[in-house]
Every structure is written in C-alpha cells, then in structure tokens.
Scaffold this motif. Structure first.
Motif, PDB file in Angstrom:
ATOM      1  N   ALA A  97      64.588  25.124  37.910  1.00 31.64           N
ATOM      2  CA  ALA A  97      64.416  25.220  36.345  1.00 31.64           C
ATOM      3  C   ALA A  97      64.489  26.848  35.982  1.00 31.64           C
ATOM      4  O   ALA A  97      65.352  27.296  35.146  1.00 31.64           O
ATOM      5  CB  ALA A  97      62.588  25.053  36.003  1.00 31.64           C
ATOM      6  N   SER A 117      60.959  23.617  40.652  1.00 34.80           N
ATOM      7  CA  SER A 117      60.830  25.234  40.147  1.00 34.80           C
ATOM      8  C   SER A 117      61.885  26.179  40.282  1.00 34.80           C
ATOM      9  O   SER A 117      62.322  26.870  39.234  1.00 34.80           O
ATOM     10  CB  SER A 117      59.476  25.654  40.622  1.00 34.80           C
ATOM     11  OG  SER A 117      59.042  27.055  40.138  1.00 34.80           O
ATOM     12  N   ARG A 134      65.468  24.440  27.247  1.00 36.63           N
ATOM     13  CA  ARG A 134      64.510  24.893  28.003  1.00 36.63           C
ATOM     14  C   ARG A 134      64.347  24.139  29.152  1.00 36.63           C
ATOM     15  O   ARG A 134      63.988  22.991  28.773  1.00 36.63           O
ATOM     16  CB  ARG A 134      63.228  25.502  27.182  1.00 36.63           C
ATOM     17  CG  ARG A 134      63.495  26.439  25.907  1.00 36.63           C
ATOM     18  CD  ARG A 134      64.446  27.527  26.459  1.00 36.63           C
ATOM     19  NE  ARG A 134      63.825  28.386  27.536  1.00 36.63           N
ATOM     20  CZ  ARG A 134      64.316  29.166  28.427  1.00 36.63           C
ATOM     21  NH1 ARG A 134      65.888  29.070  28.350  1.00 36.63           N
ATOM     22  NH2 ARG A 134      63.793  29.783  29.377  1.00 36.63           N
ATOM     23  N   TYR A 135      64.419  24.459  30.287  1.00 37.69           N
ATOM     24  CA  TYR A 135      63.737  23.654  31.579  1.00 37.69           C
ATOM     25  C   TYR A 135      62.478  24.065  31.817  1.00 37.69           C
ATOM     26  O   TYR A 135      62.085  25.225  32.330  1.00 37.69           O
ATOM     27  CB  TYR A 135      64.758  24.030  32.844  1.00 37.69           C
ATOM     28  CG  TYR A 135      66.163  23.502  32.495  1.00 37.69           C
ATOM     29  CD1 TYR A 135      66.607  22.437  33.081  1.00 37.69           C
ATOM     30  CD2 TYR A 135      67.070  24.160  31.739  1.00 37.69           C
ATOM     31  CE1 TYR A 135      67.777  21.528  32.860  1.00 37.69           C
ATOM     32  CE2 TYR A 135      68.159  23.550  31.638  1.00 37.69           C
ATOM     33  CZ  TYR A 135      68.575  22.177  32.165  1.00 37.69           C
ATOM     34  OH  TYR A 135      69.797  21.959  31.809  1.00 37.69           O
ATOM     35  N   LEU A 136      61.348  23.270  31.755  1.00 37.26           N
ATOM     36  CA  LEU A 136      60.010  23.378  31.849  1.00 37.26           C
ATOM     37  C   LEU A 136      59.397  22.751  33.034  1.00 37.26           C
ATOM     38  O   LEU A 136      59.333  21.368  33.059  1.00 37.26           O
ATOM     39  CB  LEU A 136      59.223  22.742  30.738  1.00 37.26           C
ATOM     40  CG  LEU A 136      59.812  23.676  29.231  1.00 37.26           C
ATOM     41  CD1 LEU A 136      59.151  22.941  28.112  1.00 37.26           C
ATOM     42  CD2 LEU A 136      59.848  24.830  29.114  1.00 37.26           C
ATOM     43  N   CYS A 137      59.086  23.142  34.113  1.00 37.37           N
ATOM     44  CA  CYS A 137      58.559  22.682  35.326  1.00 37.37           C
ATOM     45  C   CYS A 137      57.177  22.848  35.409  1.00 37.37           C
ATOM     46  O   CYS A 137      56.343  23.800  35.054  1.00 37.37           O
ATOM     47  CB  CYS A 137      58.977  23.665  36.574  1.00 37.37           C
ATOM     48  SG  CYS A 137      58.390  22.826  38.360  1.00 37.37           S
ATOM     49  N   HIS A 176      56.692  32.152  31.442  1.00 39.68           N
ATOM     50  CA  HIS A 176      55.916  31.360  32.618  1.00 39.68           C
ATOM     51  C   HIS A 176      54.485  31.525  32.076  1.00 39.68           C
ATOM     52  O   HIS A 176      54.095  32.413  31.442  1.00 39.68           O
ATOM     53  CB  HIS A 176      56.399  31.723  33.930  1.00 39.68           C
ATOM     54  CG  HIS A 176      57.758  31.651  34.250  1.00 39.68           C
ATOM     55  ND1 HIS A 176      58.122  30.506  34.693  1.00 39.68           N
ATOM     56  CD2 HIS A 176      58.517  32.583  34.123  1.00 39.68           C
ATOM     57  CE1 HIS A 176      59.331  30.657  35.085  1.00 39.68           C
ATOM     58  NE2 HIS A 176      59.669  31.837  34.670  1.00 39.68           N
ATOM     59  N   ASN A 203      67.364  28.078  33.384  1.00 38.27           N
ATOM     60  CA  ASN A 203      67.154  28.794  32.229  1.00 38.27           C
ATOM     61  C   ASN A 203      67.838  30.158  32.378  1.00 38.27           C
ATOM     62  O   ASN A 203      68.362  30.704  31.110  1.00 38.27           O
ATOM     63  CB  ASN A 203      65.327  29.159  32.380  1.00 38.27           C
ATOM     64  CG  ASN A 203      64.820  27.939  32.074  1.00 38.27           C
ATOM     65  OD1 ASN A 203      65.081  27.250  31.243  1.00 38.27           O
ATOM     66  ND2 ASN A 203      63.447  27.856  32.613  1.00 38.27           N
ATOM     67  N   ASP A 256      57.076  27.316  30.984  1.00 35.75           N
ATOM     68  CA  ASP A 256      57.735  26.942  32.357  1.00 35.75           C
ATOM     69  C   ASP A 256      56.594  27.421  33.409  1.00 35.75           C
ATOM     70  O   ASP A 256      55.830  28.578  33.110  1.00 35.75           O
ATOM     71  CB  ASP A 256      58.832  27.598  32.474  1.00 35.75           C
ATOM     72  CG  ASP A 256      59.533  27.272  33.875  1.00 35.75           C
ATOM     73  OD1 ASP A 256      59.214  26.235  34.378  1.00 35.75           O
ATOM     74  OD2 ASP A 256      60.303  28.035  34.251  1.00 35.75           O
TER      75      ASP A 256
END
Length: 901
Positions: free
Chosen positions: A112, A109, A125-128, A236, A116, A173
């Motif tokens: 990410a 998390s 886009r980094y999606l945790c 988020h 981002n 995210d």
C-alpha cells in the motif's frame, strides 16, 4: 444490486481478465476493490513444521495474486483498493506459529505504501486494514487463548462493515480494526486527540449484546489520529477499541455491568496459573516446577523458543500432535511415577492444566520426581511461605521425540548380490537376478506348466540366494551339532546383523549392555517342517521369536526385541516400531532386519491358482505388459540411531530417515483388496511427519508388484498424495526393485529401503527394468512421476535429495517412509568419523536338513473340472508358511487376485 462471481486463483491472469471484462461490460469501469483473499495452512499449525510449498500457498493470494489483480484494474483508476491484513502483522506475539501468514499480511502494508507513493495525492488510494477476528464469516472466529489474552474479541458483521465504511470514507491507511476490551488493549498510536465515535462490541464469543453482564464488554471505534506522514504523503491512522471519553447516563448505565465484567476478566487473565496440593506452598512450588518442566518440554519438542510457549497455550495451537503426545506420555509417567492414559494430555490441553492434574492426582510421585531432580528448589515444609517465588525452570534431560534417524550401518544378501556393494552394482547396472528355480528348492520339471492347471506352477523363475544350506555357527555361539536345526531365516538375520554392526564400526564389546533394540520382519518358515526328530536346541532354532531373540544373547543387547509380520509391509512396519521405540526412550539404537526364503513350491502353487503369478521371468512394473508377480527372496539389515546422537558420536551416516507412517486399508471389498484412499493417506501422513513438501521428493521406491491394476492404483494414490503443489509433472522418478530381484515377500520393504539408501549415498537413481511401454491405465504425462528406466543423476529438489519408500501388506497394512541425504552442514558438525570395520569372513559349511521326498506334493497328471463360480470361503486352503501371500475367496463375485495385489 447485481453480483458476478469468478472462482479461481488470483494468479490466473487469463481467467481474471475475462471476468473483469464481463464486469466492465455489465457495470462499467471498476470503481473500488476489496482484496480479502487469504489462506493459512493449519496442518500442522506450528510454523517450524511448515513446508516451503505450504508457505508459498499462504503467500500467493497476498503477494503474487494481489499484484496480478492490481495490474488488471489499474487502467480503471478505482477510487480505492482496500487490502485486508491481520492484527498478527502488527502484533508479533499473535504471529507465533503463523509466521508465514503474518509475513504475507505485512506485505500488504508495504505494498500500500509503495502504490500510494506512486499514485500521488489524487490517484487511487490503497488502504491497508489490519483486521481482528470476525465471527460468522470469513476464516471464522479466532478462539486462541493468546488472542483473547491480548484483549481482543470478535467483530460482528454490522460492526465490521461499519468500520470498513469509516476506513474508506476517511481514506485511512494503516488502520487496525478490532473488538477489544476497554483498558486492556495496548495503544497503537500516540496523539492528543481521543478517538471519538464508539460502537458497542460483541462479546468475545459472539452473539450476546455487549450490555449483557455475562459477556465480556468492549468497544469498537473508528476515527482519525494525528497523521503520520510517510514518503509520498500518505495519511495513516488507526481504528481501534477505546473507552469513550463522554457517554450519556443511559449509555453509562447500560455499559456498566459489561465493563465491570470485562475488568474482572482482565484481572483474572493476568493471574499466574495456580497449581496447588494439600501441602500448601511446598505443593505449589512443586507444581510450578512441573509446569516449567512441561513448558521446556513443549519448547524443545516443537523447536520453539521458550518464550513462545506459555502455561495457557493450547497444545494443539502449538503444533502438538498424536506423535508428540505418544512421546510425552513416557516422560509424564516418569514424572508421576505411575502409568498414565495418553488421554490425560487431550483432557488437560495446556501446560498449566496438565501440571495441575499431575500434582493433584499423583502428588507423591511428583514430589519424588522433584526431589530427584533438585531438592534445593523444593521449599522445606516447615519454612515455605505462601508467597514463595516460582523456582527457576529446571533443565530437562534429553526428551525422546519426533526426530530424524540416521542409518549408520547396513548389510544385505539379495539375489545376485551377496553383499551391499554387489547389490548396488546390480541395481546401477540395470541387471536382473531372476533365474530358473534351483533344483534344490523344487522340481520345475515336474510341477511347471505353461498354462494354468491345478497343482501346477505357472512360473519356473524367481530371485534366489545361493548357498542357503551353508552356515558358520561358531561366531554366534551355536554348537555345530545344533546348527542344522537353526532356521535359515534366523541364520540370515544373524549374519546381516553382524555385517551391519561392522559396517557401522562397532565391535561387540561396545554393543554389550547397550539399549539396542532389534526389530525383525520375518514369519514362521517352512524349514521347521523338515525336522522329524528334535534336538536339545531345536526349540530355540526353529521358533519365529528367536529371529530377534538370538541377537540379544549373542551381543548382550538390552532393548526391545521382536518379530513383525504384516506380510509384504513387514520391513517398513519394523522400521516404524523401531522409530517409536527410540522416540519413547525404550532403546537408543535399533537394528531393523528382514529375511524371507522360498524353500519349496507352495508359494508358486498358491499364487498360480489365484492367478497372481507372472507366467514369465520378467516383473514388468508400470508397464503395459505387466502380468503378475515374480517371486524373490533375500535378507537385509539397517542399524539406526537418532541423527543428533549419531552426529555427536561421529557415526557414518548413509542416509537419514525423516519419517515413517503406517495405517490399514480397513474394510474393503475383500481381505486382500487394497484401498487407494488409505494408501494416499499414509503417504500424506509420512510427508507431514517429515515436514516435507512432496515437491522436494525426487524419487519414490514404489511397492510396484508388476500387476496391471495394482500398479496404476498405487500411482493414482501417490499422485493424489503429492497433490498439485508445484503444478509440475515428471519431476519425481518412480521405480521398483522388484523388477531386479522379484517380490522378496517379508523382505520386500527392506530391499526397497536399501535401494533408496544406496541411491541417496551414490546420488544416482538406478533404473527400473522392463518398462518400455508405460501402463496405459495411468497417465504419467499428467502426474508428478516418470518411470525411471536408465541410471541417472539424483538431483536435489528443495535443497536436498529425498526419497519415499512404499510397502503395502497383503492384508492391508500400508507403510511409507521418507528418507534424505545427510546435509553438508550436518556432516561438518561431526567429530572424526568412525571408520567401518572390515566385513566378517564366515567359514560356511553345509548344515541342513533335507526335505523328505514324501513331503513334496505330487503333480496332478491331468486337469480336473473347473471349480464352481462361487466356492465356499472354507474350501480355500489357508496360506502356507513360507510365503508372504496366499489365496482368498469371498462370497459373491470373485475378482482375479492379480487385480488386488
């Protein structure tokens, strides 16, 4: 669709680069990444016992591995990178026992958010996603009670992939994606908008449709929530279970039975565990007290907070293992006032179920236990109300359990070293105590032959003690006229015990009446055969049992006293039994002693006939010239106490025994053939019991007998046991005291233990002798080990100096112990340190029964024809008393014994 596969760690930059280049050549730039890599160490599950190496292994794919992967795909500018996290990272109560795994996922998390912020709104886009349990793939379905009690079930593949699509499409995210029961799950986010689209959830166990009234109903939903803006502008949201706000009549009718069942299940799970007896409320109160006692016991033994264990926490998930169960049974028998089969713990694997079993099956014993502990807490039978509140948790007495042992006293008498200080000087100086056989033992002139011949000895050398004929009986209450009928093995044990007690600073009056146990590695010696006319005390002087029993009489010791014979591993087996006895509360202090002597030529004749004996005076452990055993003798003793008790008492601590493990080879090619798998397993088990990463062990005192096949076999087993955790080579020194004093048979393990203790105490590793050319059958350059051939610094690894000690018995009993130094913090916690007492001064005179000339075997004047290739097993003589080894014959092909030891 085309699938390309690469197997290997994400930290392998070169391998991963090559694979990604192949992907780009076949399909173009990388458009998206799903980072699903993860690892969790389940051996054992309790986080408090996790080793640094295991933690690093859990973190690697989600920290260093992720960063390598991300760097290698960054130039492709993928649309998304999905990071698979876990609900344990956002709900701390689900991380109990798995703190390393939860922390690794929490890193995703943070990563990410960092990426981002750097990419901006138009970049990758980094999606945790914090996933709940999946069924049928990945790490498998989570079945822990705590997971289900929190309201979670398991996602099926279809539902899970559907949620993944929603996360990617919505660029969400910080999502939590899980199957949960409606109304049971705590909200993760606040906001006015309900989550819309819902999917039916699978049952908790997976497989049955959600509408099945036998299943736990639930929903799985995804959708946006009011955005929470972090630095960098990342959006988020959550993906979580919810009860849909509006449903069609058909949907409502289909889901009603499932929801009703889910509601009942939720209500049932919130109830307190019920423990009742025929006495109604008083029985319930007693049962509650039992339950609280068990919870306190679990928390104490596992070093967890009391809040971390609950009545329905499975023991296995808390980290309870067979060692803990063995320690628990003694306490449970006290509670039930009856003997218990240890299987009751396995059959009732939670505190709630075990409490119910004990109160139901042993109500009177449990009530007596409760009355003894605190009668005020047990309601009066005439006034107790059904709604009586649960009593406060009783404070348990000290619970014997797996805990380290302190070596608080030691003494020895080995070849060339009449006491412990002299033994260290011999080891540190790199000296050999091997010499020619004294004429008082047997006549080398008559029985020695440089070539193998029947009835002759290949060797005329060994490690021998001086003055074994002399003894001072007065300090031990033995009449002078009886002293010659006391076996010299018993004499050695008595003297070493006295010196060990004095080294620890304990006078005899302080020992009298204490629960001190005695565990002696010894066997029936050859001395008794010399006595032709018994005296009044002969029976107590020549029987093996009295090697331990004499000490009970001399010092008034009240713990268990026993003699152990597992051949060459007897000393470490005795150590293991002492540790168990203290863990079970049978004794509070233990003396572990060992002794063996070479009184006649029989061990030499047997081992020469079998081909196991070296024909020269050097025991070449790990060397290319290794050619067999060199025999030795000696005696030693260690006084042990639980470390916490030793520190509280201000005892001197020479070293700390963290664990000792024992197993057996089982069935092999023959009774004396070793089993490398069993050797590996016993070393691994010792590491696990100690909670130690092998990479933190800087010295191993090997069994190392100086044989061409046996030594490499042991080294390979050690290498496998140490594993590839660190990837380093040569960081652990390996050696064997047998190169200094020979194979001391029953006392061999004691010599190795004392060498390890002294090395830790002096912070130096003594050299192993005669190892100029390492054995070519083992590749030291590719192993964690290096032959240690010079006196050198014992450097701490992983924060402390640690040593392993192995002993493998002739016949299959394998042992391994892990020792470490006392830490500075532990040393500082002691009150004033108890000083050692001056060593006892013995006024020895000769008390000896000489061997009759007629009992010595006559040398064979000339060679006789060779024996047939496959003799009958019955034609081989049984091992004679006085040796730790013997000859063996098997039907079929016969292997040279030097390859088996």
């Amino acid at each position: 669709m085309r699938v390309l596969v690469h197997t290997g760690p994400l930290t392998d930059r070169a391998g991963l680069t090559g694979f990604l280049d192949r992907v780009r050549g076949a399909s173009g730039p990388v458009a998206g990444v799903l980072h699903c890599a993860g690892s969790v160490d389940r051996r054992p599950p309790a986080f408090v016992r996790r080793t640094p190496g295991a933690i690093a292994g859990t973190w690697e794919p989600k920290t260093a591995g992720l960063r390598v992967l991300d760097e290698l795909v960054r130039a492709d500018r993928p649309d998304f990178v999905v990071l698979y996290s876990s609900v344990s990272a956002v709900l701390p109560r689900l991380a109990v026992g798995l703190g390393d795994y939860a922390a690794a996922n929490a890193h995703l998390s943070a990563y990410a958010a960092e990426r981002n912020a750097g990419e901006g709104p138009d970049g990758t886009r980094y999606l945790c996603v914090s996933w709940g349990s999946w069924t049928g793939l990945g790490m498998g379905e989570v079945t822990a009670a705590a997971y289900h009690k929190a309201g979670f079930g398991a996602l099926g593949r279809k539902e899970g992939l559907g949620l993944l699509e929603r996360v990617i499409a919505g660029r969400i995210d910080g999502a939590v994606a899980a199957a949960v029961r409606p109304g049971h799950f705590p909200p993760l986010a606040t906001g006015p908008a309900p989550l819309p689209a819902a999917l039916p959830a699978p049952p908790l166990g997976g497989g049955a449709p959600a509408a099945d009234p036998r299943a736990d109903g639930g929903t799985v939903a995804a959708g946006p929530v009011p955005p929470v803006v972090r630095p960098g502008g990342a959006h988020h949201g959550t993906v979580r279970a919810t009860e849909p706000e509006a449903r069609t009549p058909a949907q409502a009718q289909a889901q009603a039975p499932a929801e009703a069942h889910a509601h009942d299940a939720a209500v049932d799970e919130t109830k307190e565990p019920q423990v009742t007896t025929s006495e109604g409320a008083p029985g319930a109160a007693v049962g509650a007290a039992v339950e609280e006692f068990l919870l306190d016991l679990m928390a104490q033994e596992l070093m967890l907070s009391r809040e971390a264990v609950s009545a329905d926490s499975p023991f296995a998930e808390l980290g309870v293992d067979s060692i803990l169960i063995a320690g628990m049974v003694g306490r449970l028998e006290e509670l039930a006032d009856a003997p218990l089969d240890p299987s009751v713990v396995l059959e009732n694997p939670t505190a709630g179920r075990l409490a119910a079993f004990l109160t139901g099956e042993h109500p009177e014993g449990v009530r007596r236990w409760a009355d003894r502990r605190d009668p005020v807490r047990v309601p009066d039978r005439s006034t107790a109300a059904v709604s009586a509140p649960r009593p406060a948790a009783p404070v348990p007495a000290a619970v014997p359990g797996p805990r380290p042992l302190a070596v608080i006293g030691m003494a020895s008498r080995f070849p060339g070293a009449p006491d412990t200080d002299a033994f260290w000087e011999l080891l540190a100086g790199g000296r050999s105590a091997i010499r020619e056989v004294p004429a008082s033992r047997w006549s080398a002139a008559e029985l020695y032959a440089p070539q193998k011949a029947p009835g002759r000895s290949l060797s005329r050398w060994g490690g021998f003690l001086d003055g074994i004929e002399e003894f001072d009986p007065e300090p031990f209450g033995i009449a002078a006229e009886d002293a010659s009928h006391v076996d010299p093995l018993i004499r050695l044990v008595l003297e070493c015990a006295e010196q060990a007690f004095r080294d620890a600073g304990y006078e005899r009056p302080e020992l009298a009446g204490t629960r001190t146990g005695v565990f002696v590695a010894a066997q029936t010696g050859a001395y008794a055969q010399r006595v032709r006319v018994p005296h009044r005390a002969t029976v107590t002087g020549l029987n093996q049992n009295f090697a331990a029993a004499q000490l009970a009489q001399v010092y008034d010791l009240r713990g268990p006293h026993l003699v152990v014979d597992t051949a060459c591993s007897s000393s470490l087996t005795a150590l293991s039994l002492a540790e168990q006895s203290m863990r079970l509360g049978e004794c509070e202090t233990a003396l572990v002693a060992a002794a063996d002597l070479l009184l006649d030529e029989m061990p030499y004749l047997k081992l020469s006939a079998s081909g196991a004996l070296s024909p020269d005076a050097e025991c070449r452990v790990f060397d290319a010239r290794a050619n067999g055993l060199v025999l030795g003798e000696g005696a030693g003793a260690l006084l042990l106490k639980p470390l916490d008790a030793a520190l509280a008492a201000g005892d001197r601590v020479h070293a700390v025994v963290e664990s000792v493990a024992v197993n057996n080879d089982g069935r092999t090619m023959g009774l004396t053939t070793p089993n490398p798998e069993a050797q590996e397993e016993v070393v691994r088990r010792a590491h696990r019991a100690a909670g130690v990463d092998p990479a933190a062990i800087g010295m191993v005192e090997a069994h190392g007998t100086g044989t061409m096949i046996g030594d490499p076999m042991e080294l390979r087993a050690l290498t496998r046991a140490f594993g590839d955790g660190s990837g380093s080579t040569g960081y652990c020194a390996v050696g064997s005291v047998k190169s200094n004093i020979g194979h001391a048979l029953m006392a061999a393990g004691m010599a190795g233990l004392q060498k390890a203790v002294l090395a830790l105490r002096h912070r130096l590793i003594p050299p192993t002798l005669h190892c100029e050319t390492p054995n070519p059958r083992f590749a030291f350059d590719r192993s964690p080990f290096r032959p240690h051939t010079v006196l050198g610094e014992f450097a701490p690894l992983g924060g402390a100096r640690r040593a392993g000690v192995s002993a493998f018995g002739f016949g299959g009993v394998n042992c391994h112990a892990v020792l470490r130094e006392l830490t500075d913090a532990e040393a500082a916690s002691r009150p004033a340190v108890r000083p050692a007492l001056p060593p006892a001064v013995f006024h020895r005179v000769r008390h000896w029964v000489d061997r009759d000339a007629g009992t010595a075997p006559a040398p064979t004047p000339a060679p006789v024809p060779a024996a047939p290739a496959a003799p009958s097993p019955l034609s081989v003589p049984a091992p004679a008393a006085g040796s730790g080894t013997g000859a063996v014959a098997v039907a079929g092909p016969i292997l040279p014994l030097e390859e088996l030891i």
